[in-house]
Design a protein around this motif. Structure first.
Motif, PDB file in Angstrom:
ATOM      1  N   GLY A   1       0.797  -1.224   0.000  1.00  0.00           N
ATOM      2  CA  GLY A   1       0.000   0.000   0.000  1.00  0.00           C
ATOM      3  C   GLY A   1       0.826   1.268   0.000  1.00  0.00           C
ATOM      4  O   GLY A   1       0.300   2.348  -0.275  1.00  0.00           O
ATOM      5  N   ALA A   2       2.134   1.146   0.268  1.00  0.00           N
ATOM      6  CA  ALA A   2       2.952   2.360   0.368  1.00  0.00           C
ATOM      7  C   ALA A   2       2.957   3.159  -0.937  1.00  0.00           C
ATOM      8  O   ALA A   2       2.809   4.391  -0.929  1.00  0.00           O
ATOM      9  N   ALA A   3       3.112   2.451  -2.055  1.00  0.00           N
ATOM     10  CA  ALA A   3       3.160   3.148  -3.344  1.00  0.00           C
ATOM     11  C   ALA A   3       1.793   3.702  -3.702  1.00  0.00           C
ATOM     12  O   ALA A   3       1.651   4.824  -4.195  1.00  0.00           O
ATOM     13  N   LEU A   4       0.772   2.911  -3.418  1.00  0.00           N
ATOM     14  CA  LEU A   4      -0.583   3.324  -3.784  1.00  0.00           C
ATOM     15  C   LEU A   4      -1.014   4.545  -2.971  1.00  0.00           C
ATOM     16  O   LEU A   4      -1.601   5.496  -3.499  1.00  0.00           O
ATOM     17  N   ARG A   5      -0.702   4.537  -1.678  1.00  0.00           N
ATOM     18  CA  ARG A   5      -1.084   5.686  -0.833  1.00  0.00           C
ATOM     19  C   ARG A   5      -0.382   6.951  -1.299  1.00  0.00           C
ATOM     20  O   ARG A   5      -0.980   8.015  -1.355  1.00  0.00           O
ATOM     21  N   LYS A   6       0.880   6.755  -1.668  1.00  0.00           N
ATOM     22  CA  LYS A   6       1.617   7.907  -2.201  1.00  0.00           C
ATOM     23  C   LYS A   6       0.943   8.403  -3.486  1.00  0.00           C
ATOM     24  O   LYS A   6       0.738   9.615  -3.672  1.00  0.00           O
ATOM     25  N   ALA A   7       0.591   7.447  -4.339  1.00  0.00           N
ATOM     26  CA  ALA A   7      -0.016   7.814  -5.630  1.00  0.00           C
ATOM     27  C   ALA A   7      -1.296   8.617  -5.437  1.00  0.00           C
ATOM     28  O   ALA A   7      -1.476   9.672  -6.043  1.00  0.00           O
ATOM     29  N   VAL A   8      -2.180   8.106  -4.582  1.00  0.00           N
ATOM     30  CA  VAL A   8      -3.484   8.781  -4.464  1.00  0.00           C
ATOM     31  C   VAL A   8      -3.368  10.111  -3.710  1.00  0.00           C
ATOM     32  O   VAL A   8      -4.323  10.890  -3.700  1.00  0.00           O
ATOM     33  N   SER A   9      -2.209  10.359  -3.119  1.00  0.00           N
ATOM     34  CA  SER A   9      -2.015  11.672  -2.507  1.00  0.00           C
ATOM     35  C   SER A   9      -1.628  12.705  -3.578  1.00  0.00           C
ATOM     36  O   SER A   9      -1.576  13.900  -3.327  1.00  0.00           O
ATOM     37  N   LEU A  10      -1.304  12.197  -4.765  1.00  0.00           N
ATOM     38  CA  LEU A  10      -0.954  13.074  -5.891  1.00  0.00           C
ATOM     39  C   LEU A  10      -2.112  13.063  -6.894  1.00  0.00           C
ATOM     40  O   LEU A  10      -3.022  12.243  -6.806  1.00  0.00           O
ATOM     41  N   THR A  11      -2.033  13.948  -7.884  1.00  0.00           N
ATOM     42  CA  THR A  11      -3.004  13.845  -8.975  1.00  0.00           C
ATOM     43  C   THR A  11      -2.473  12.809  -9.953  1.00  0.00           C
ATOM     44  O   THR A  11      -1.253  12.546 -10.001  1.00  0.00           O
ATOM     45  N   PRO A  12      -3.348  12.213 -10.771  1.00  0.00           N
ATOM     46  CA  PRO A  12      -2.870  11.257 -11.779  1.00  0.00           C
ATOM     47  C   PRO A  12      -1.782  11.869 -12.653  1.00  0.00           C
ATOM     48  O   PRO A  12      -0.805  11.196 -12.994  1.00  0.00           O
ATOM     49  N   GLU A  13      -1.930  13.126 -13.008  1.00  0.00           N
ATOM     50  CA  GLU A  13      -0.926  13.785 -13.845  1.00  0.00           C
ATOM     51  C   GLU A  13       0.428  13.829 -13.139  1.00  0.00           C
ATOM     52  O   GLU A  13       1.476  13.626 -13.759  1.00  0.00           O
TER      53      GLU A  13
END
Ligand SMILES: Cc1cc2nc3c(=O)[nH]c(=O)nc-3n(C[C@H](O)[C@H](O)[C@H](O)COP(=O)(O)O)c2cc1C
Ligand code: SF4
Ligand code: SF4
Ligand code: FES
Lengths: 607, 179
Positions: free
Chosen positions: A203-215
Motif C-alpha cells: 500500500g505504500a506506493a498506492l497511498r503515495k499515488a493517491v495523494s498526488l493527482t494522476p498527472e
C-alpha cells in the motif's frame, strides 16, 4: 461419440459455458475448462461450444487449434508436456525424453491405452534455471532425471496425484513452499537489488499515488525515465500519458505475464515473491490512466501460482487496496482479474495478448491503432510487463530521484536478469542497468564461456569479443534472458533449436514469418547434413533481412536473429560445415523414390 | 553471328508455360533470328544435339523421370531458367505434398469411391513417383526464376532477350506483380 453421450455432453458443456456467462469474449476460459474436464476439445465439443456461445464454429476451432495446451485429440488424464528448450537440451533432455517414452511405453504424440498418460512437446515453460522441466498434470516438475521420471510415472500409475508426487520430491524455496503453491520450483533468487526485491510495505506506493493527482503520478514516472522491461523498451511514463489522454470508453490496465521468451523467468520469480508489488503497480497505473479494470494475463505454464495470486488479490481487497475507493481515495475504484493463457509464445505480443483475452486466436493486430488508442474490446488499453509495473510502483513510492541513481544514462534503475546455461549459479539477479556482460558472467560463475545469448532466441548471440558490451537499452537490450554456453557446446544445434522454436510459434498470419521460419530451419538442416554451400549462407542472410523488414509483428521481425547474429559473430562454425561446391541441393533420388518402390515392388534402375 | 541454342521441357507442369512462350506472337520470328531451338516440345526434337546456351524448365519434379530430364538439362545447358510457379515452388502438383505418398496412391487407385478392382499402376514403362513434388532448384542449380502461373509472354520475352543479348531486362512492376 454415442448418441446418449452427446445429449449428456450437451448439458455439461452448456453448464460450463454458463459459468462464463455464455460470453464469447470468454471463449479461452470455456475451452480451457472443457479441455480440463475431458482431456480434449473434440469436434462434437466444438459444435456444442459454438452453439452455447452463439458464435461461428470455425472461430472456436481456430482457437482450439492455436494454443499448445488445447487438443482436439484426447490427451491422457495426466498429460505430460516436456519442454524442448535449448537449455533443456543442454541439461539432458534427450535422456529424460527417452525415459518418459520407456516408462510410459508410448512415443511422444501418443496416449497410453488406459488413457492415463500422454506425452507431448511444448516450448520453454520458464524453468531454464532448473532444466529439464515438464508440466505433468498441470504442475511443473523440474531438474528431471531418468530416475525421477521412472518414479513419477510409477507414482501416477499407482494412483498418486501430481501434487503428492511433488511433496515427495520436495517443495522449493521461498513462497514455492507457501500452502497455496507447494511447488517443487526453486526461485534461485541469487541477488536482490534495492528496487524490486527489497522490502516493500503493502500500500505504500498506492497511498503515495493517491495523494498526488494522476498527472503528477505520470510526471514522476516520466522523470524516472523508466522504460518497458518486456523487450521493446518504450518509455513507460509516455505510454501512461498516451493512454490517459486517449479518448474512448473505459480504460484498461494489462499486466503482461506471458513470459514466453525461452530463457526468461524473471516474472515467475517476481510473481512468486513480490506479487503485492506487481498488483500495486497495476493499481497505481490504474489510478494514473483512470482505469477501473486491471487484467493480469498469466501464461498457463504458471497456473501453479494461480490460487496463491487469487488469494493475494483477495487479501488486497480486504485491506482496501482494491475495490471501491482504493486506498481510501474517494471515487477511485479499481479491481484486478487474472486471465489465463493456454500456451502460445506470440500471446506475449501485446495486441495478440489482447486478442487472446477477448477469446480469440492470439494473432497480433495491425498497428496503428496501438493498444493505448484501441485495445481491449476497442478501449484504450495500457499493456505493461510485470517488472515494469513493479518498478513503477517503487518509482511512485520513492520518487524519480531515488530511482535514477540505480542504472546509467538512458537506462535507469535495476534490471532483472534470468541467467541459465553453463554457469555455477543460474537464477535471477537484480542488477543495476548498464553492467558489462563480462562482469555479470563473473558474478554468475560462468567460466570461459564461448557464447552468451542475450535476450533469448529473439535477441543476440555474442562472442567473447563482445563481452565488454553493456546490458542496457543503448547497447544490448534484453527482456531478462541471459543464456551462457560453455566452451564445448555445439552452437549450431542451439541455433537449430531456436529455429524450431520460431517455426512452431509463428502464428502463421503473414508469409515472411510463416514461410521464412520454415525455410531457415530447412537451410540449417541442409547445412547439418553436409550439403550446405556458401550460397546457402548468403541466402539465409538475404531471407533473414526480408523477414526483419516485412514481417507483421516482432516475432517475425526477430525470428531470424539466431541465424543472423551467429552468421555475424560465429561465422567459422558455419564455414566448417559447408562444402566448397558452388551448389549442392541435398536431393537424393534413391530416398525420394523409396516409398514408390515399396508400393509398387519395383526398384530404380541404376543411373 | 552464331545463334544461341535454346532447349525447353515440361516436367510436372500443365504446358501452360509453354503456351505462354508461344504467346509472344509474331515476336517468335524475331526469336527465331536470335536462337535456334534444340530439344523442345515446340519443335518435337527429343534429343539434345549438343551443348545449349539456355534451358527453360516448366514444372517441378514429381517422378524420377523428371529428375533425370532435369539433370540432363543441367548438364547440357549453360544457363537454366525455372519458368512458372510449378518449376519455382512445385505449384498445383505439390498440393499432394502434405499427404503421404502411399496414402495418395491408395486413395486414387484402391480405396477411392469410384474404384473397382483397383491396383496401384505398376507398368515398367511408368516412372516411379517421388515422395513429394520438388521445385527444380531443390534438385539442380537454377540460375534464373520467372514467376507467374504462367509468366506472361511479355515477361518471358523481355527476360529471354535480355539474357541472350546481354542487356538488362526491362521488367516494369506490372510484369512481375501478381495480385
Ligand atoms: C513475440 C513477442 C513476444 C512478447 N512476449 C512478451 C512477454 O512475454 N512479456 C512482455 O512483457 N512483453 C512481451 N512482448 C512485448 C510486448 O508486445 C509489449 O511490448 C510489452 O508487454 C509492453 O510492456 P513494457 O512496455 O512494460 O515492456 C513480446 C513481444 C513480441 C513481439
Ligand atoms: S510476424 Fe509471425 S507471429 Fe507476427 S503476425 Fe506474422 S506470422 Fe504472425
Ligand atoms: S506454372 Fe501454371 S501454367 Fe506453368 S505449368 Fe504450372 S500450372 Fe501450368
Ligand atoms: S495466396 Fe497469398 S501467399 Fe499464397
Amino acid at each position: 461419440m454415442q448418441e446418449i453421450n452427446l445429449k449428456a455432453l450437451q448439458g455439461e458443456i452448456k453448464a460450463i459455458a454458463a459459468t462464463e456467462g455464455n460470453q464469447r469474449t470468454r471463449l479461452i476460459n470455456v475451452v480451457r475448462k472443457v479441455q480440463a474436464a475431458y482431456g480434449q476439445v473434440s469436434d462434437p465439443m466444438i459444435d456444442l461450444i459454438s452453439e452455447a456461445l452463439s458464435m461461428p464454429r470455425i472461430e472456436v476451432e481456430g482457437v482450439v487449434s492455436f494454443y499448445h495446451f488445447l487438443s482436439k485429440r484426447k490427451l491422457g488424464r495426466m498429460p505430460v508436456f516436456l519442454n524442448s528448450s535449448a537449455v533443456a537440451e543442454m541439461m539432458g533432455l534427450k535422456e529424460v525424453a527417452a525415459a518418459f517414452e520407456k516408462a510410459a511405453g508410448i512415443k511422444f504424440g501418443e496416449v497410453t491405452p488406459d488413457e492415463l498418460l500422454s506425452l507431448s512437446w511444448t516450448s520453454c515453460i520458464g524453468m531454464s534455471d532448473q532444466e529439464p522441466a515438464a508440466l505433468i498434470g498441470g504442475l511443473p516438475f523440474v531438474r528431471l532425471t531418468p530416475e525421477k521420471v521412472f518414479s513419477i510415472i510409477e507414482g501416477l500409475r499407482s494412483g498418486k496425484s501430481p501434487q503428492e508426487l511433488v511433496e515427495k520430491l520436495g517443495v522449493g524455496d521461498g513462497n514455492n513452499a507457501h500452502p497455496l503453491v507447494r511447488s517443487m520450483v526453486n526461485n534461485h533468487l541469487q541477488l536482490s537489488g534495492q528496487v524490486l526485491f527489497s522490502s516493500f510495505t503493502n500500500g505504500a506506493a498506492l497511498r503515495k499515488a493517491v495523494s498526488l493527482t494522476p498527472e503528477q503520478v505520470i510526471e514522476e514516472v516520466k522523470r524516472s525515465r523508466l522504460r518497458g522491461r518486456g523487450g521493446a523498451g518504450f518509455p513507460t511514463g509516455m505510454k501512461w500519458d498516451f493512454c490517459r489522454k486517449a479518448q474512448g470508453g473505459e480504460h484498461y490496465v494489462f499486466c503482461n505475464a506471458d513470459e514466453g521468451e525461452p530463457g526468461t523467468f524473471t516474472d515467475r520469480v517476481l510473481l512468486t515473491e513480490k506479487p503485492e508489488l506487481v498488483f500495486e503497480g497495476m493499481t497505481v497505473a490504474g489510478y494514473a490512466i483512470d482505469a477501473e479494470h486491471g487484467i493480469l494475463y498469466l501464461r498457463q505454464e504458471y497456473q501453479y501460482l494461480l490460487a496463491y495470486l487469487e488469494d493475494v488479490l483477495e487479501k488486497r481487497r480486504t485491506a482496501g487496496l482494491l475495490g471501491k475507493n482504493c486506498a481510501g481515495k474517494a471515487g477511485f475504484n479499481f479491481d484486478i482479474r487474472i486471465q489465463m493463457g493456454a500456451g502460445a509464445y506470440i500471446c506475449g505480443e501485446e495486441s495478440a495478448l489482447i486478442n487472446s483475452t477477448e477469446g480469440r486466436r492470439g494473432d497480433p493486430r495491425d498497428r496503428p491503432p496501438f493498444p493505448v488508442q484501441s485495445g481491449y474490446l476497442g478501449n484504450p488499453t495500457l499493456v505493461n510487463n510485470v517488472e515494469t509495473l513493479a518498478a513503477a510502483a517503487r518509482v511512485v513510492e520513492n520518487g524519480a530521484e531515488w530511482y535514477i541513481v540505480f542504472g546509467s544514462g538512458q537506462s535507469t534503475g535495476t534490471k532483472l536478469l534470468s541467467v541459465s546455461g553453463d554457469c555455477r549459479r543460474p537464477g535471477v539477479y537484480e542488477l543495476p542497468m548498464g553492467l558489462p556482460v563480462r562482469m555479470i558472467l563473473a558474478v554468475v560463475g560462468a567460466e570461459n564461456p564461448q557464447a552468451v545469448q542475450v535476450g533469448g532466441p529473439s535477441g543476440t548471440f555474442i562472442a567473447e569479443k563482445d563481452f565488454d558490451r553493456k546490458i542496457c537499452y543503448d547497447d544490448l537490450s534484453t527482456g531478462g534472458a541471459l543464456i551462457v554456453f560453455g566452451a564445448d557446446r555445439d552452437i549450431m544445434s542451439i541455433v537449430y533449436n531456436f529455429a524450431c522454436f520460431f517455426e512452431s510459434e509463428s502464428c502463421g498470419w503473414c508469409v515472411p514469418c510463416r514461410v521464412g521460419t520454415r525455410l531457415l530451419k530447412a537451410k540449417l538442416e541442409k547445412i547439418n547434413q553436409g550439403n550446405g554451400t556458401l550460397r546457402d549462407l548468403a541466402e539465409m542472410e538475404q531471407w533473414g533481412k526480408i523477414m526483419k523488414s516485412t514481417s507483421r509483428c516482432g516475432l517475425g521481425q526477430t525470428a531470424a536473429n539466431p541465424e543472423l547474429t551467429t552468421l555475424a559473430n560465429f561465422r567459422s562454425i558455419y564455414q566448417h560445415r559447408i562444402k566448397e561446391d558452388e551448389y549442392l541441393t541435398g536431393f537424393d533420388l534413391k530416398t525420394a523414390v523409396a516409398e514408390a518402390c515399396e508400393a509398387t515392388g519395383r526398384y530404380l534402375q541404376d543411373e | 553471328m552464331v545463334k544461341a541454342k535454346i532447349a525447353t521441357t515440361s516436367l510436372a507442369g500443365c504446358f501452360g508455360c509453354h503456351m505462354s512462350i508461344l504467346d509472344i506472337d509474331e515476336r517468335i520470328l524475331k526469336l527465331a533470328e536470335l536462337v535456334e531451338f534444340d530439344k523442345s516440345p515446340i519443335n518435337d526434337i527429343k534429343r539434345f544435339s549438343g551443348q545449349c546456351d539456355v534451358g527453360l524448365i516448366e514444372g517441378g519434379c514429381c517422378n524420377h523421370e523428371n529428375v533425370e530430364v532435369l539433370r540432363a538439362f543441367r548438364k547440357r545447358c549453360n544457363i537454366l531458367v525455372s519458368v512458372g510457379e510449378c518449376a519455382l515452388m512445385g505449384g498445383l502438383p505439390a498440393l499432394r505434398n502434405g499427404i503421404p505418398m502411399t496414402e495418395c496412391l491408395k486413395e486414387a487407385y484402391l480405396d477411392g469411391p469410384s474404384v473397382v478392382d483397383g491396383s496401384i499402376p505398376n507398368d515398367p514403362e511408368l516412372p516411379l513417383i517421388l515422395d513429394k513434388v520438388y521445385p527444380c532448384h531443390e534438385v539442380v542449380k537454377i540460375d534464373y526464376f520467372l514467376p507467374g502461373c504462367p509468366p506472361s509472354a511479355d515477361l518471358i520475352w523481355e527476360s529471354l532477350v535480355g539474357l541472350l543479348t546481354g542487356r538488362e531486362a526491362d521488367l516494369p512492376y506490372e510484369l512481375i506483380k501478381y495480385d
